[in-house]
Scaffold this active site. Sequence first.
Site, PDB file in Angstrom:
ATOM      1  N   LEU A   1       0.828  -1.613   0.111  1.00 48.23           N
ATOM      2  CA  LEU A   1      -0.086   0.204  -0.108  1.00 48.23           C
ATOM      3  C   LEU A   1       0.454   0.975   0.019  1.00 48.23           C
ATOM      4  CD1 LEU A   1      -2.797  -0.584   2.541  1.00 48.23           C
ATOM      5  CD2 LEU A   1      -3.053  -0.359  -0.047  1.00 48.23           C
ATOM      6  N   SER A   2       0.092   1.990  -1.064  1.00 44.82           N
ATOM      7  CA  SER A   2       1.718   3.777  -0.783  1.00 44.82           C
ATOM      8  C   SER A   2       0.702   3.846   0.174  1.00 44.82           C
ATOM      9  CB  SER A   2       0.775   3.946  -2.048  1.00 44.82           C
ATOM     10  OG  SER A   2       1.624   3.634  -3.265  1.00 44.82           O
ATOM     11  N   ALA A   3       1.609   5.190   0.761  1.00 46.32           N
ATOM     12  CA  ALA A   3       1.422   6.659   1.741  1.00 46.32           C
ATOM     13  C   ALA A   3      -0.354   6.681   1.302  1.00 46.32           C
ATOM     14  CB  ALA A   3       2.523   7.291   2.068  1.00 46.32           C
TER      15      ALA A   3
END
Length: 379
Positions: free
Chosen positions: A63-65
């Site tokens: 998951l990206s930030a």
Amino acid sequence: MGGAVSAGEDNDELIDNLKEAQYIRSDLVEQAFRAIDRADYYLEEFRDSAYKDLAWRHGNIHLSAPCIYSEVMEALDLQPGLSFLNLGSGTGYLSTMVGLILGPFGVNHGVELHQDVIEYAYQKLEFFIKTSDSFDRFEFCEPCFVMGNCLEIAPESGQYDRVYCGAGVQQEQEDYMKNLLKVEGILVLPLEEKLTKIIRTGYNSWETKNIIAVSFAPLVLPKHRDNSKPKAVPLPTMFEVRTLQDLARISIRLTLKKTVAGPGPLPRRRLAHNGEQLRQRRAQHCGSTLRSNRYVFMSRLIPGPMDDNNNRSDTEEEEEEGNCRILGEPEEEQEEEGEESREGGALLHEAPVNLLRERILGLPLPEPLKMYMLHYREK
């Protein structure tokens, strides 16, 4: 990548922080972020980290930030009915948020390299559809994921209104990405360490804008054996003919939503200037820091004036307390509930009433048809 905003105690506080820092700037994007709890896409043992503004990876799951997803959602300029392609769709978190905005007549496709990640994404998608309190507040464009390398998409595949790539793209791959886009479409991708927005203004004309500096893992290049032909990745059909039963369900649900007060976009919330004030206001407005099971309408959406010490006057506090209404409950009943629900100084939480569900269950229809109308969702 991340760390641009403070961590939240829950999903709502994380969104508050992203909005205050101007990563989330539009109502549609805010509503989509509030509708889906980021922690639901984490493995159970890592949920404590879900509300930090940091990327997360475990094996092939990534998951990206939150600040990155916020910029991506804003840059895509999503509208109902558009077609969307997610290259490197991962857990499906972004695709699910996009589906809330696209609505039932949009197209929502994803390409993912790893089969185990596709299985994980479908598990999370099923969990959202079956259990989320937010599902009935939107008409959803369900994402469809296919396995393959996004650099090997079949040439005959259609073009999309919106495209996002979740891995680092090199200069020599830029034209390939652009060709996936319709004229007047928008492509968002990390291009040479910058999150970039590209608008296709004509058949051979483009506008490019750099958004923020980012660091993404590069795209995985296709692996071919000697003298073997590359295996093209077929994308799902762009537009399928909907059944009359499906169209009827969409129409009936939309009509019923207009007759009940509850379902609709999640309400906007006021912002405080720091985490402590956010917690104080949450306690003042709803009696608890746990907001996940309460929906609130605020009749005043714009903050009133504050004094030099950032403290509100007694009059303002009384007005906002009077403007806090829990869906589906008359004002007098709320006051009585507030007195009766506190025993020994503790607030007893009650599950929210899903008015659309109650309305459908009250229709003079066979039970199997009612469950179809509810998308077979659990109570």
